[in-house]
Enzyme design. Structure first.
Site, PDB file in Angstrom:
ATOM      1  N   SER A  44       0.949  -1.065   0.055  1.00  0.00           N
ATOM      2  CA  SER A  44       0.053   0.152   0.014  1.00  0.00           C
ATOM      3  C   SER A  44       0.845   1.283   0.018  1.00  0.00           C
ATOM      4  CB  SER A  44      -0.828  -0.110   1.327  1.00  0.00           C
ATOM      5  OG  SER A  44      -0.134  -0.158   2.464  1.00  0.00           O
ATOM      6  N   LYS A 111       4.166 -11.497   3.001  1.00  0.00           N
ATOM      7  CA  LYS A 111       2.642 -11.837   2.435  1.00  0.00           C
ATOM      8  C   LYS A 111       2.676 -11.783   0.819  1.00  0.00           C
ATOM      9  CE  LYS A 111      -0.483  -8.138   3.170  1.00  0.00           C
ATOM     10  NZ  LYS A 111      -0.918  -7.875   1.919  1.00  0.00           N
ATOM     11  N   GLU A 180      -9.648  -9.902   3.110  1.00  0.00           N
ATOM     12  CA  GLU A 180      -9.847  -8.661   2.795  1.00  0.00           C
ATOM     13  C   GLU A 180     -11.027  -8.480   2.195  1.00  0.00           C
ATOM     14  OE1 GLU A 180      -6.865  -6.244   1.076  1.00  0.00           O
ATOM     15  OE2 GLU A 180      -8.175  -4.284   0.675  1.00  0.00           O
TER      16      GLU A 180
END
Ligand code: KIV
Length: 264
Positions: A44, A111, A180
């Protein structure tokens, strides 16, 4: 002060909610360390820090440098670094890049955004001693336009697909799983059925833990429209703006710098 390890994380499952926030730099890592269980150096950073439209332009070099800055300044929490877009398209590429990221950053976990197609990559990395966090549901690397992101798991078929995927990812060796924007009932089922902890983002209180992007909880980048699951816990821009205005005013009125700020 938390002093977290994987065994302690597992013991929290179904008992004490696990906390995770993102950090991309030393000062943020210093603030988060020992307060949250997990610090995520998320890709992000492409949108929050570099102003990109999506996360696809994030490179392995960016993740290495930000990852190293964060891990070096984290003593008590555990750390996760994201593998960026197009760095784990096949087993060989994934392992080469994963080894490079771990060696450079010394992060506890990596991840990867996962779907049916890369379960074997999770298995291959896990077999090669990489501690993998899988990320399912909405996986932002699939989107060039974040406005198109919608929650998943409402339809029975989709809910079953997500449940099966989560089960297979646990069998493949995932240590944790990020859910998510997954419908509440599905997130709850996944959490109940897995032995590994689930960390939710927009996936309800039924996950074993929660993650958010730190800029979002601070309401930094307030001009960017935030998804429904974001809560602002403060309004950091007010304080920053005040400081900027005070600096400008002081300089213009010659009230800064004072004698004590100068070398004589
Ligand atoms: O990149 C990121 O920050 C993430 C989280 C928001 C889960 O993947």
């Amino acid at each position: 002060m938390l002093n977290i390890n994987y065994k302690k994380l597992l013991l929290k499952k179904n008992k004490i909610p696990i906390t995770c926030l993102t950090a991309y730099s030393k000062p943020t890592a210093n603030l988060l360390d020992g307060k949250v269980d997990l610090i995520l150096v998320g890709d992000s950073l492409g949108t929050t820090l570099y102003g990109m439209k999506n996360t696809r332009g994030v490179t392995i070099e960016m993740m290495k440098n930000h990852g190293k800055a964060v891990v070096k300044n984290t003593k008590s929490s555990m750390t996760i670094v994201d593998m960026p877009y197009n760095t784990y398209r096949n087993k060989r590429e994934a392992l080469k890049n994963a080894k490079e990221l771990i060696a450079f950053t010394k992060a506890d976990f990596l991840k990867i955004e996962t779907d049916k197609k890369n379960i074997q990559i999770v298995k291959y990395l896990s077999d090669n001693e990489i501690k993998v966090v899988s990320h399912i549901g909405v996986t932002p690397q699939k989107f060039s336009d974040f406005k198109k992101i919608k929650s998943v798991g409402k339809q029975t078929k989709d809910a079953q697909r997500l449940l099966n995927l989560a089960i297979e990812l646990e069998s493949a060796g995932s240590k944790l799983i990020v859910l998510e924007c997954i419908y509440e009932t599905v997130a709850k089922k996944i959490t109940n059925i897995l032995s590994i902890p689930t960390i939710g983002i927009g996936s309800s209180k039924y996950c074993d833990g929660q993650v958010l992007v730190i800029d979002d909880i601070l309401n930094f980048n307030s001009n960017i429209k935030k998804p429904k699951f974001v809560k602002h816990f403060t309004n950091i821009e007010e304080n920053i703006s005040k400081a900027i205005n005070n600096f400008v005013k002081s300089v213009k009125k010659k009230k800064f710098p004072l004698r004590k700020h100068s070398y004589k």
